[in-house]
Scaffold this motif. Structure first.
Motif, PDB file in Angstrom:
ATOM      1  N   SER A  29       2.876  -4.908  -1.660  1.00 17.50           N
ATOM      2  CA  SER A  29       1.472  -5.333  -1.537  1.00 17.50           C
ATOM      3  C   SER A  29       1.092  -6.327  -2.642  1.00 17.50           C
ATOM      4  CB  SER A  29       0.524  -4.134  -1.545  1.00 17.50           C
ATOM      5  OG  SER A  29       0.514  -3.506  -2.807  1.00 17.50           O
ATOM      6  N   ARG A  33      -0.740  -9.680  -1.835  1.00 16.27           N
ATOM      7  CA  ARG A  33      -1.993 -10.033  -2.514  1.00 16.27           C
ATOM      8  C   ARG A  33      -1.893 -11.386  -3.223  1.00 16.27           C
ATOM      9  NH1 ARG A  33      -2.134  -4.346  -3.425  1.00 16.27           N
ATOM     10  NH2 ARG A  33      -4.023  -3.461  -2.546  1.00 16.27           N
ATOM     11  N   PRO A  40      -8.328  -6.941   1.754  1.00 14.55           N
ATOM     12  CA  PRO A  40      -7.322  -6.442   2.705  1.00 14.55           C
ATOM     13  C   PRO A  40      -7.169  -7.308   3.963  1.00 14.55           C
ATOM     14  CG  PRO A  40      -8.683  -4.633   1.928  1.00 14.55           C
ATOM     15  CD  PRO A  40      -9.280  -5.905   1.371  1.00 14.55           C
ATOM     16  N   ASP A  41      -8.250  -7.966   4.392  1.00 14.26           N
ATOM     17  CA  ASP A  41      -8.135  -8.847   5.558  1.00 14.26           C
ATOM     18  C   ASP A  41      -7.210 -10.027   5.270  1.00 14.26           C
ATOM     19  OD1 ASP A  41      -9.871  -7.216   6.914  1.00 14.26           O
ATOM     20  OD2 ASP A  41     -11.593  -8.566   6.782  1.00 14.26           O
ATOM     21  N   GLY A  44      -3.420  -7.809   4.072  1.00 14.80           N
ATOM     22  CA  GLY A  44      -2.915  -6.798   5.005  1.00 14.80           C
ATOM     23  C   GLY A  44      -1.962  -7.355   6.063  1.00 14.80           C
ATOM     24  N   MET A  47       1.850  -7.920   5.158  1.00 16.88           N
ATOM     25  CA  MET A  47       2.784  -6.856   4.788  1.00 16.88           C
ATOM     26  C   MET A  47       4.072  -6.882   5.618  1.00 16.88           C
ATOM     27  SD  MET A  47       1.645  -5.373   2.127  1.00 16.88           S
ATOM     28  CE  MET A  47       2.631  -3.881   2.046  1.00 16.88           C
TER      29      MET A  47
END
Length: 88
Positions: A29, A33, A40-41, A44, A47
């Motif tokens: 993550s 990031r 997170p949008d 995410g 990933m």
């Protein structure tokens, strides 16, 4: 925001692992990031692409995928939480 290329994901992953150094690990993550930002949008959806690049780079011997502190036996078939490191 345009999605980073596989090349960009791989470069970022390798850079973060190298910066962290030997015997230290990076969370996937963190890679997501670094590319997608703190929301997170943004990170995410990255990933799965990060995981795909981690598997490819592990097969090339450039990084290691660790589960519970040990390198995974089969990079194509592992589950759960994992970390990334320089190969031992």
């Amino acid at each position: 925001m345009t999605r980073p290329t596989d090349e960009t994901i791989a470069e970022t992953l390798l850079r973060l692992v190298a910066e962290r150094g030997a015997d230290k690990t990076v969370c996937p993550s963190e890679v997501a990031r670094a590319l997608g930002g703190p929301h997170p949008d943004g990170w995410g959806p990255l990933m799965q692409p990060v995981r795909r690049q981690a598997v490819r780079l592990t097969k090339e011997g450039r990084i290691a995928i660790l589960r519970k502190g040990r390198p995974v036996e089969d990079p194509d078939d592992f589950r759960g939480v994992y970390r990334l490191s320089l190969p031992r």
